[in-house]
Each structure stands twice: as C-alpha cells, then as structure tokens.
Design a protein around this motif. Structure first.
Motif, PDB file in Angstrom:
ATOM      1  N   PHE A 149      14.906   2.427   4.896  1.00  0.00           N
ATOM      2  CA  PHE A 149      16.053   2.447   3.906  1.00  0.00           C
ATOM      3  C   PHE A 149      16.902   3.611   4.362  1.00  0.00           C
ATOM      4  CE2 PHE A 149      13.487   0.730  -0.043  1.00  0.00           C
ATOM      5  CZ  PHE A 149      13.607  -0.462   0.346  1.00  0.00           C
ATOM      6  N   GLU A 150      16.024   4.585   4.869  1.00  0.00           N
ATOM      7  CA  GLU A 150      16.917   5.889   5.434  1.00  0.00           C
ATOM      8  C   GLU A 150      17.452   5.497   6.726  1.00  0.00           C
ATOM      9  OE1 GLU A 150      16.117  10.436   6.945  1.00  0.00           O
ATOM     10  OE2 GLU A 150      14.604   9.524   5.489  1.00  0.00           O
ATOM     11  N   ALA A 151      16.898   4.770   7.624  1.00  0.00           N
ATOM     12  CA  ALA A 151      17.393   4.306   8.943  1.00  0.00           C
ATOM     13  C   ALA A 151      18.592   3.468   8.535  1.00  0.00           C
ATOM     14  CB  ALA A 151      16.384   3.701   9.734  1.00  0.00           C
ATOM     15  N   LEU A 152      18.493   2.419   7.764  1.00  0.00           N
ATOM     16  CA  LEU A 152      19.523   1.559   7.375  1.00  0.00           C
ATOM     17  C   LEU A 152      20.736   2.370   6.847  1.00  0.00           C
ATOM     18  CD1 LEU A 152      17.194  -1.085   5.832  1.00  0.00           C
ATOM     19  CD2 LEU A 152      18.584  -1.335   8.133  1.00  0.00           C
ATOM     20  N   ASN A 153      20.673   3.252   6.095  1.00  0.00           N
ATOM     21  CA  ASN A 153      21.797   3.885   5.452  1.00  0.00           C
ATOM     22  C   ASN A 153      22.737   4.605   6.677  1.00  0.00           C
ATOM     23  OD1 ASN A 153      22.282   3.457   2.743  1.00  0.00           O
ATOM     24  ND2 ASN A 153      20.636   4.678   2.140  1.00  0.00           N
ATOM     25  N   LYS A 154      21.622   5.269   7.544  1.00  0.00           N
ATOM     26  CA  LYS A 154      22.315   6.028   8.620  1.00  0.00           C
ATOM     27  C   LYS A 154      23.037   4.927   9.616  1.00  0.00           C
ATOM     28  CE  LYS A 154      19.412   9.778   8.394  1.00  0.00           C
ATOM     29  NZ  LYS A 154      18.386  10.645   9.038  1.00  0.00           N
ATOM     30  N   ASN A 155      22.508   3.790   9.848  1.00  0.00           N
ATOM     31  CA  ASN A 155      23.140   2.900  10.885  1.00  0.00           C
ATOM     32  C   ASN A 155      24.428   2.199  10.193  1.00  0.00           C
ATOM     33  OD1 ASN A 155      23.629   0.596  12.598  1.00  0.00           O
ATOM     34  ND2 ASN A 155      21.405   0.535  13.006  1.00  0.00           N
ATOM     35  N   THR A 158       1.133  -1.333  -0.033  1.00  0.00           N
ATOM     36  CA  THR A 158      -0.031  -0.042  -0.001  1.00  0.00           C
ATOM     37  C   THR A 158       0.802   1.120  -0.026  1.00  0.00           C
ATOM     38  OG1 THR A 158      -0.097  -0.063   2.551  1.00  0.00           O
ATOM     39  CG2 THR A 158      -1.796  -1.102   1.359  1.00  0.00           C
ATOM     40  N   ASP A 159       0.396   2.568  -0.222  1.00  0.00           N
ATOM     41  CA  ASP A 159       0.958   3.743  -0.022  1.00  0.00           C
ATOM     42  C   ASP A 159       1.833   3.999   1.272  1.00  0.00           C
ATOM     43  OD1 ASP A 159      -0.029   4.626  -2.687  1.00  0.00           O
ATOM     44  OD2 ASP A 159      -1.411   5.481  -2.053  1.00  0.00           O
ATOM     45  N   ASP A 160       1.069   3.490   2.351  1.00  0.00           N
ATOM     46  CA  ASP A 160       1.713   3.517   3.711  1.00  0.00           C
ATOM     47  C   ASP A 160       2.718   2.471   3.566  1.00  0.00           C
ATOM     48  OD1 ASP A 160      -0.142   5.387   4.602  1.00  0.00           O
ATOM     49  OD2 ASP A 160      -1.481   3.940   5.472  1.00  0.00           O
ATOM     50  N   ASP A 161       2.839   1.321   3.141  1.00  0.00           N
ATOM     51  CA  ASP A 161       3.836   0.202   2.959  1.00  0.00           C
ATOM     52  C   ASP A 161       5.222   0.963   2.307  1.00  0.00           C
ATOM     53  OD1 ASP A 161       2.417  -1.346   4.245  1.00  0.00           O
ATOM     54  OD2 ASP A 161       1.867  -2.305   2.606  1.00  0.00           O
ATOM     55  N   LEU A 162       4.789   1.610   1.160  1.00  0.00           N
ATOM     56  CA  LEU A 162       5.891   2.239   0.496  1.00  0.00           C
ATOM     57  C   LEU A 162       6.538   3.281   1.262  1.00  0.00           C
ATOM     58  CD1 LEU A 162       4.120   2.546  -2.986  1.00  0.00           C
ATOM     59  CD2 LEU A 162       5.717   0.808  -2.106  1.00  0.00           C
ATOM     60  N   ASN A 163       5.824   4.290   1.850  1.00  0.00           N
ATOM     61  CA  ASN A 163       6.603   5.286   2.964  1.00  0.00           C
ATOM     62  C   ASN A 163       7.421   4.633   3.859  1.00  0.00           C
ATOM     63  OD1 ASN A 163       5.669   7.693   1.617  1.00  0.00           O
ATOM     64  ND2 ASN A 163       3.571   7.253   2.324  1.00  0.00           N
ATOM     65  N   THR A 164       6.721   3.297   4.585  1.00  0.00           N
ATOM     66  CA  THR A 164       7.664   2.656   5.470  1.00  0.00           C
ATOM     67  C   THR A 164       8.866   1.980   5.112  1.00  0.00           C
ATOM     68  OG1 THR A 164       5.532   2.065   6.671  1.00  0.00           O
ATOM     69  CG2 THR A 164       7.278   0.728   7.361  1.00  0.00           C
ATOM     70  N   LEU A 190      10.510   3.416   2.453  1.00  0.00           N
ATOM     71  CA  LEU A 190      11.610   4.323   2.423  1.00  0.00           C
ATOM     72  C   LEU A 190      12.165   4.952   3.833  1.00  0.00           C
ATOM     73  CD1 LEU A 190       9.719   6.657  -0.438  1.00  0.00           C
ATOM     74  CD2 LEU A 190      12.096   5.204  -0.560  1.00  0.00           C
ATOM     75  N   ALA A 191      11.343   5.056   4.706  1.00  0.00           N
ATOM     76  CA  ALA A 191      11.609   5.354   6.208  1.00  0.00           C
ATOM     77  C   ALA A 191      12.777   4.362   6.769  1.00  0.00           C
ATOM     78  CB  ALA A 191      10.716   5.420   7.138  1.00  0.00           C
ATOM     79  N   PHE A 221       6.213   4.352  -6.766  1.00  0.00           N
ATOM     80  CA  PHE A 221       6.617   3.121  -6.584  1.00  0.00           C
ATOM     81  C   PHE A 221       8.049   2.916  -7.068  1.00  0.00           C
ATOM     82  CE2 PHE A 221       7.021  -1.336  -6.873  1.00  0.00           C
ATOM     83  CZ  PHE A 221       6.305  -1.926  -5.901  1.00  0.00           C
ATOM     84  N   GLU A 222       8.223   3.524  -8.076  1.00  0.00           N
ATOM     85  CA  GLU A 222       9.740   3.514  -8.705  1.00  0.00           C
ATOM     86  C   GLU A 222      10.784   3.982  -7.803  1.00  0.00           C
ATOM     87  OE1 GLU A 222      10.425   7.632 -11.555  1.00  0.00           O
ATOM     88  OE2 GLU A 222       8.923   5.899 -11.961  1.00  0.00           O
ATOM     89  N   LYS A 223      10.380   4.809  -6.764  1.00  0.00           N
ATOM     90  CA  LYS A 223      11.437   5.127  -5.828  1.00  0.00           C
ATOM     91  C   LYS A 223      12.037   4.039  -4.998  1.00  0.00           C
ATOM     92  CE  LYS A 223      10.026  10.091  -5.766  1.00  0.00           C
ATOM     93  NZ  LYS A 223       9.634  11.146  -4.995  1.00  0.00           N
ATOM     94  N   ILE A 224      11.141   3.069  -4.842  1.00  0.00           N
ATOM     95  CA  ILE A 224      11.380   2.157  -3.689  1.00  0.00           C
ATOM     96  C   ILE A 224      12.584   1.406  -4.243  1.00  0.00           C
ATOM     97  CG2 ILE A 224      10.350   0.165  -2.369  1.00  0.00           C
ATOM     98  CD1 ILE A 224       9.197   2.895  -1.642  1.00  0.00           C
ATOM     99  N   PRO A 225      12.218   0.742  -5.587  1.00  0.00           N
ATOM    100  CA  PRO A 225      13.620  -0.099  -5.734  1.00  0.00           C
ATOM    101  C   PRO A 225      14.868   0.776  -6.057  1.00  0.00           C
ATOM    102  CG  PRO A 225      11.980  -0.166  -7.513  1.00  0.00           C
ATOM    103  CD  PRO A 225      11.225   0.346  -6.455  1.00  0.00           C
ATOM    104  N   GLU A 226      14.842   2.109  -6.493  1.00  0.00           N
ATOM    105  CA  GLU A 226      16.104   2.694  -6.772  1.00  0.00           C
ATOM    106  C   GLU A 226      16.389   2.864  -5.368  1.00  0.00           C
ATOM    107  OE1 GLU A 226      14.430   6.538  -8.559  1.00  0.00           O
ATOM    108  OE2 GLU A 226      14.160   5.523 -10.479  1.00  0.00           O
ATOM    109  N   ALA A 227      15.825   3.237  -4.069  1.00  0.00           N
ATOM    110  CA  ALA A 227      16.379   3.433  -2.714  1.00  0.00           C
ATOM    111  C   ALA A 227      17.061   2.070  -2.392  1.00  0.00           C
ATOM    112  CB  ALA A 227      15.159   3.957  -1.893  1.00  0.00           C
ATOM    113  N   LEU A 228      16.307   1.013  -2.632  1.00  0.00           N
ATOM    114  CA  LEU A 228      16.779  -0.224  -2.222  1.00  0.00           C
ATOM    115  C   LEU A 228      18.079  -0.629  -2.854  1.00  0.00           C
ATOM    116  CD1 LEU A 228      16.414  -2.820  -0.720  1.00  0.00           C
ATOM    117  CD2 LEU A 228      14.955  -3.703  -2.652  1.00  0.00           C
ATOM    118  N   GLU A 229      18.202  -0.216  -4.311  1.00  0.00           N
ATOM    119  CA  GLU A 229      19.415  -0.707  -5.151  1.00  0.00           C
ATOM    120  C   GLU A 229      20.504   0.459  -4.419  1.00  0.00           C
ATOM    121  OE1 GLU A 229      20.990  -0.614  -9.364  1.00  0.00           O
ATOM    122  OE2 GLU A 229      19.018   0.260  -9.119  1.00  0.00           O
TER     123      GLU A 229
END
Length: 120
Positions: A40-46, A29-35, A37-38, A85-93
């Motif tokens: 991913f951001e936390a993982l990059n900082k840790n 869902t949209d909420d899942d996509l936002n979650t 991304l959040a 949705f395309e931001k999710i795989p880009e952020a994961l990659e």
C-alpha cells in the motif's frame, strides 16, 4: 502461481494485488498483513498507478474462497491481528489510486472489511 505472501504486479497504470494462499482459503498471516501495508505504501508513492485491483488465487480450491480472513493458527504465536488487522482495510480505503475488488469467491471474517474498503 505459487503460494505465498500477497503479490503486487504493476502493468502500466494498473496494479494488481493478489492473495496467494489458496490451500488455506487465502487466509492472512501476520507476515501477509505486513506485506500488504508495504505494498500500500509503495502504491501511494507510485503516481503512475491509477487503479489497484485486489484479487485472490482460488485455483487450488474445490469451492472458491476469496479470503477466510485472518489465519487463526497465528493465535498461538502472540498475533498482531486483533489490533493490527484493522489497519489493513483503513490503509486500503485510504489509497490514492482507485481500488477495485475482483471478488471471485466467498469471503469471511475480517476479509469482508478488505472487500468493503475498495471503491468498487
């Protein structure tokens, strides 16, 4: 494991991201996509995290489905998905840690991009 937004669990240097909506074939869902991304951001900082494992809960399914992609029921509510949705795989990659997909079922739609965005 209860259903809900993707869950982030960090044990030592390994982080596990679990898709948790098996009754809807782990559609996002949209909420899942936002979650995501959040997370991913936390993982990059840790900097203690060296590996991220992407997995899905498939326990409530007759036939295992890793993810059916975007939840099309969201199209009724002005979804963010077509552009967002395309931001999710880009952020994961782009994650700093190595990413591994523990693919434990079939995958459909935009979720294929999630699988392909992982390093292994």
């Amino acid at each position: 494991m209860t259903e809900g937004s993707p869950l982030l669990d960090i044990t030592g240097c390994v982080a596990t991201l679990t898709l948790r909506r098996p009754s809807l074939r782990n559609s996002l869902t949209d909420d899942d996509l936002n979650t995501l991304l959040a997370h991913f951001e936390a993982l990059n900082k840790n900097t203690a995290v060296h590996v991220v494992v992407l997995r899905a809960n498939t326990t409530a399914q007759k036939q295992a489905v890793f993810s059916a992609g975007y939840n099309v029921n969201g199209f009724d509510n002005e979804p963010m998905a077509p552009l967002f949705f395309e931001k999710i795989p880009e952020a994961l990659e782009g994650l700093r840690p190595v990413t591994v997909c523990a693919l434990n079922g079939s995958v459909y739609g935009g979720a294929t991009d999630l699988v392909l965005a992982c390093d292994f």
